[in-house]
Every structure is written in structure tokens, then in C-alpha cells.
Scaffold this active site. Structure first.
Site, PDB file in Angstrom:
ATOM      1  N   THR A  95       0.656  -1.470   0.266  1.00  0.00           N
ATOM      2  CA  THR A  95       0.105  -0.333  -0.107  1.00  0.00           C
ATOM      3  C   THR A  95       0.991   1.403  -0.221  1.00  0.00           C
ATOM      4  OG1 THR A  95      -1.694  -0.840   1.428  1.00  0.00           O
ATOM      5  CG2 THR A  95      -1.984   1.264   1.154  1.00  0.00           C
ATOM      6  N   LYS A 170      -7.077   2.396  -3.462  1.00  0.00           N
ATOM      7  CA  LYS A 170      -6.641   1.256  -1.639  1.00  0.00           C
ATOM      8  C   LYS A 170      -6.313   1.926  -0.408  1.00  0.00           C
ATOM      9  CE  LYS A 170      -5.193  -1.468   1.670  1.00  0.00           C
ATOM     10  NZ  LYS A 170      -5.648  -1.841   1.676  1.00  0.00           N
ATOM     11  N   LYS A 238       0.272   5.318   8.348  1.00  0.00           N
ATOM     12  CA  LYS A 238       0.690   5.608   7.214  1.00  0.00           C
ATOM     13  C   LYS A 238      -0.645   5.568   5.982  1.00  0.00           C
ATOM     14  CE  LYS A 238       1.755   2.277   4.849  1.00  0.00           C
ATOM     15  NZ  LYS A 238       1.170   1.035   3.858  1.00  0.00           N
TER      16      LYS A 238
HETATM   17  N1  LIG Z   1      -1.529  -6.916   7.884  1.00  0.00           N
HETATM   18  C1  LIG Z   1      -2.203  -6.945   6.968  1.00  0.00           C
HETATM   19  O1  LIG Z   1      -3.603  -6.634   7.351  1.00  0.00           O
HETATM   20  C2  LIG Z   1      -2.206  -5.799   5.290  1.00  0.00           C
HETATM   21  C3  LIG Z   1      -1.487  -4.458   4.904  1.00  0.00           C
HETATM   22  N2  LIG Z   1      -1.307  -4.013   3.623  1.00  0.00           N
HETATM   23  C4  LIG Z   1       0.119  -3.311   3.447  1.00  0.00           C
HETATM   24  O2  LIG Z   1       0.624  -4.446   3.007  1.00  0.00           O
HETATM   25  C5  LIG Z   1       2.029  -4.322   3.120  1.00  0.00           C
HETATM   26  C6  LIG Z   1       3.114  -4.706   3.891  1.00  0.00           C
HETATM   27  O3  LIG Z   1       1.846  -5.443   5.641  1.00  0.00           O
HETATM   28  P1  LIG Z   1       2.808  -6.332   6.271  1.00  0.00           P
HETATM   29  O4  LIG Z   1       2.904  -7.520   5.927  1.00  0.00           O
HETATM   30  O5  LIG Z   1       1.023  -6.284   7.419  1.00  0.00           O
HETATM   31  O6  LIG Z   1       3.501  -5.177   7.790  1.00  0.00           O
HETATM   32  P2  LIG Z   1       5.163  -6.283   7.841  1.00  0.00           P
HETATM   33  O7  LIG Z   1       5.517  -4.589   8.574  1.00  0.00           O
HETATM   34  O8  LIG Z   1       4.053  -6.400   8.954  1.00  0.00           O
HETATM   35  O9  LIG Z   1       5.981  -6.104   7.154  1.00  0.00           O
HETATM   36  C7  LIG Z   1       6.868  -4.962   5.819  1.00  0.00           C
HETATM   37  C8  LIG Z   1       7.681  -6.217   4.976  1.00  0.00           C
HETATM   38  O10 LIG Z   1       8.075  -4.749   4.689  1.00  0.00           O
HETATM   39  C9  LIG Z   1      10.168  -4.998   4.762  1.00  0.00           C
HETATM   40  N3  LIG Z   1      10.990  -3.434   5.321  1.00  0.00           N
HETATM   41  C10 LIG Z   1      10.399  -2.445   5.642  1.00  0.00           C
HETATM   42  N4  LIG Z   1      10.831  -1.191   5.126  1.00  0.00           N
HETATM   43  C11 LIG Z   1      12.216  -2.390   4.349  1.00  0.00           C
HETATM   44  C12 LIG Z   1      12.714  -1.422   3.478  1.00  0.00           C
HETATM   45  N5  LIG Z   1      13.744  -0.065   3.918  1.00  0.00           N
HETATM   46  N6  LIG Z   1      13.152  -1.940   2.527  1.00  0.00           N
HETATM   47  C13 LIG Z   1      13.422  -3.341   2.775  1.00  0.00           C
HETATM   48  N7  LIG Z   1      12.400  -4.620   2.997  1.00  0.00           N
HETATM   49  C14 LIG Z   1      11.552  -3.652   4.620  1.00  0.00           C
HETATM   50  C15 LIG Z   1       9.846  -5.544   6.249  1.00  0.00           C
HETATM   51  O11 LIG Z   1      11.160  -6.933   6.078  1.00  0.00           O
HETATM   52  P3  LIG Z   1      12.166  -6.937   7.657  1.00  0.00           P
HETATM   53  O12 LIG Z   1      11.331  -8.155   7.764  1.00  0.00           O
HETATM   54  O13 LIG Z   1      13.187  -6.881   7.011  1.00  0.00           O
HETATM   55  O14 LIG Z   1      11.489  -5.754   8.524  1.00  0.00           O
HETATM   56  C16 LIG Z   1       9.134  -6.607   5.437  1.00  0.00           C
HETATM   57  O15 LIG Z   1       9.152  -8.138   4.360  1.00  0.00           O
HETATM   58  C17 LIG Z   1       1.953  -2.612   3.805  1.00  0.00           C
HETATM   59  O16 LIG Z   1       2.122  -1.784   3.142  1.00  0.00           O
HETATM   60  C18 LIG Z   1       0.942  -2.849   4.392  1.00  0.00           C
HETATM   61  O17 LIG Z   1       0.371  -1.215   4.554  1.00  0.00           O
HETATM   62  C19 LIG Z   1      -2.333  -3.814   3.139  1.00  0.00           C
HETATM   63  C20 LIG Z   1      -3.652  -4.867   3.628  1.00  0.00           C
HETATM   64  C21 LIG Z   1      -3.659  -5.694   4.680  1.00  0.00           C
HETATM   65  O1  LIG Z   2      -5.272  -2.240   4.761  1.00  0.00           O
HETATM   66  C1  LIG Z   2      -5.741  -3.181   5.761  1.00  0.00           C
HETATM   67  C2  LIG Z   2      -6.504  -4.225   5.294  1.00  0.00           C
HETATM   68  O2  LIG Z   2      -7.386  -4.706   6.184  1.00  0.00           O
HETATM   69  O3  LIG Z   2      -7.404  -3.838   4.168  1.00  0.00           O
END
Ligand SMILES: NC(=O)C1=CN([C@@H]2O[C@H](COP(=O)(O)OP(=O)(O)OC[C@H]3O[C@@H](n4cnc5c(N)ncnc54)[C@H](OP(=O)(O)O)[C@@H]3O)[C@@H](O)[C@H]2O)C=CC1
Ligand SMILES: O=CC(=O)O
Length: 292
Positions: A95, A170, A238
């Protein structure tokens, strides 16, 4: 089919695991490499860098935390741009805002690759169950190529046209969700403080016109004060911030979303950023009268 997957956080882990379970060959990369181990146990291969993954796979999916992460993985040394070329696709499911997505798209297509943004609606459980809603935009041919993977990860995919439309859709959805979560938190607290049983409030809400899966799922855990993260609060904040910026650009007044953003910011300042976004409840719950 060999696909790449970059970013194995809450969502990326569940989504790539589903691809593996449904017969895809998946090459994974995560900044913290140890998070690849569980995927490897289920048959994934590890790429040492994003570039290595992209070089190996016909198309690569990314699921990263925010615009800064999405840009870093593409533009930094050994990033996606170092591996992309004609005939390869890059699908960013993170996102982000449309400006970030457009910047990535331009860089990928300049090198001959094709680009699709495909953020998702749905949280940890829908990701595990392959029930996400996929909001794709960009290169139509890449969208069609990715449909078998989208069909595994999601219950419905939308193709929304040019790059930026997926990101915007989104953000609109999550702006509504974040505002609803704040109204819900205030309702729970108001019920509690005015002498009503919050559990009964949940039952009443669930039978009426504003019944929804989010209240149903999050209500009981919020009442228990259990905020085990499915959707981390820092990511919801965010999304509010990016949605408000989209509102600025389009001169759309959004006083409710702005107030919700302030509540999520407050929750972050209370150290709740890594908890579930429902922990925003604590911002209203904390103001308990000392003796009454
Ligand atoms: N969780 C949810 O319910 C939902 C989330 N989303 C969106 O999906 C995306 C991922 O969410 P989610 O999985 O929950 O997040 P997490 O915080 O669990 O995971 C984030 C990921 O991004 C990586 N990351 C962060 N910073 C960097 C960087 N500078 N360089 C490389 N890798 C990086 C992390 O790596 P590392 O492991 O090394 O920290 C990890 O793999 C977000 O944009 C979120 O808004 C969308 C729908 C639902
Ligand atoms: O981005 C979060 C979700 O639940 O969708």
C-alpha cells in the site's frame, strides 16, 4: 511457473505460502533473511538480493511496508532495477501512494520491464485463506499473466486502469476503514462508561444496518485489550496520512479522516505502532476518571 516474492512480513509470508501450496515455484527475498526460513521449509528458494530474484523469475511480486521500503527495494544497489529487463514483470502489492507507484512504474518501464500495482484489501486471515481483494492497475498484459497467482491469493481482482488508480482505491478504502475503527472505539468506550455492556453493544451492532466483519472480528479482542497484530497500527496511520494527502491534492474536505489520523498518531506516540490497528481504542480508553 516460477515467481519471485519480495517482503515476507505478515502479508507477504501468507501470500507467498499460498502460492507455494498451490504449486507455484517461488523464489523469496526478505531484508531480514531469517524470515525466509519457514518458506524454504515449504519448498521456496531464496534469492540473495531483489535483483537476483528478478533475474531468475518471469515476474516478481513485492509486499513491503510503505513508500520508503517500496522505493528502496527498487532503486537501491542490487535492487529490482538491477535485474529487470524486457520480458520481465514487477508487481507491487504494497500500500503506497500513486506518486510512489508512478515513480517505480517509470523506472521499470524505462528499462523495458512491465509494471503493475496491485494493493490488497483484507488482512492477515484473508491473506492466509486466499481471500484478498486485489486492486490492480498498470500494464494489462501483466495483469492477465498474473491472474493465476491472483486467483490463489485473492477472492476477487479488479483491473482499474492506469497506474495510480490501484493505489488511490486502496487509500480511499483504508481511509474509510480507519475512520470507522475510531468511531467504533468511541462507541465501545461510550457504552462502557455509560453503564452498558460492550458485549451487548456488539450484538446490537451486528444485527443492524452497520453490521460488518471488522466490528465482528475486532470487537471481542478489543474488549479484552488483545491487540496481537494482524494489520499493524503504524501501517494504518501511514494509509490515513497518504489518503489525507490525496484529499489535499483534490481539495476534498476530510475532517473525520483527519481526526482519525490524529488518533492513530497519538496511538503511535503511546508506543502502539506495532500492535494491531484496533489498539487505537487505547487512545480513548486511557482517559478513565481516577475515582468513580
Ligand atoms: N497486515 C495487513 O492486514 C495488511 C497490510 N497491507 C499492506 O501491505 C504491506 C505489508 O504489510 P504487512 O505485511 O502487514 O507489514 P509488515 O510490517 O509485517 O512487513 C513489512 C515488510 O516490509 C519489509 N521492509 C520494511 N522496510 C524495508 C526496507 N527499507 N527495505 C526492504 N524491506 C523493508 C519488512 O522487512 P523486514 O522483515 O526486514 O522488516 C517486511 O518484509 C503494507 O504496505 C501494508 O499497509 C495491506 C492489506 C492488509
Ligand atoms: O489494509 C488493511 C486491510 O485490512 O485491508
Amino acid at each position: 511457473m516460477e515467481v519471485g516474492f519480495l517482503g515476507l512480513g505478515i502479508m507477504g509470508k501468507a501470500m507467498s505460502m499460498n502460492l507455494l501450496k498451490h504449486g507455484f515455484k517461488v523464489t523469496v527475498w526478505n531484508r531480514t533473511l531469517s524470515k525466509c526460513d519457514e518458506l524454504v521449509e515449504h519448498g521456496a528458494t531464496v534469492g540473495e538480493t531483489p535483483a537476483a530474484v528478478v533475474k531468475k523469475c518471469k515476474y516478481t511480486i513485492a509486499m513491503l511496508s510503505d513508500p520508503a521500503a517500496a522505493l528502496a527495494v527498487v532503486f537501491e544497489k542490487d535492487g529490482v532495477l538491477d535485474g529487470i529487463c524486457s520480458g520481465k514483470g514487477y508487481i507491487d502489492m504494497s500500500t503506497v501512494d500513486d506518486e510512489t507507484s508512478t515513480k517505480i512504474s517509470e523506472a521499470i518501464t524505462t528499462k523495458g520491464g512491465s509494471f503493475l500495482e496491485a494493493p490488497v484489501s483484507g488482512s492477515k486471515k484473508p491473506a492466509e485463506d486466499g481471500q484478498l481483494v486485489i486492486l490492480a492497475a498498470g500494464e494489462k498484459a501483466l495483469y492477465e499473466e498474473a491472474i493465476p497467482a491472483f486467483d490463489i491469493m485473492g477472492k476477487k481482482s479488479f483491473f482499474l486502469g492506469p497506474v495510480g488508480n490501484g493505489a488511490k482505491m486502496k487509500l480511499v478504502v483504508n481511509m474509510v476503514m480507519g475512520s470507522m475503527m475510531n468511531a467504533f472505539s468511541e462507541g465501545l468506550e461510550l457504552a462502557d462508561k455509560s453503564g452498558l455492556d460492550p458485549q451487548t453493544l456488539l450484538a446490537v451492532l451486528d444485527l443492524g444496518a452497520i453490521s460488518n466483519p471488522m466490528f465482528r472480528l475486532k470487537g471481542p479482542t478489543m474488549i479484552q485489550g488483545n491487540y496481537s497484530p494482524a494489520f499493524p497500527l503504524k501501517h494504518q496511520q501511514k494509509d490515513m496520512r497518504l489518503a489525507l494527502a490525496l484529499g489535499d491534492e483534490n481539495a476534498v474536505p476530510m475532517p473525520v479522516a483527519a481526526a482519525a489520523n490524529e488518533a492513530f498518531k497519538k496511538a503511535r506516540s503511546m508506543g502502539l505502532g506495532d500492535k494491531d490497528f484496533s489498539a487505537v481504542y487505547e487512545t480513548v480508553r486511557q482517559f478513565k476518571p481516577s475515582s468513580s
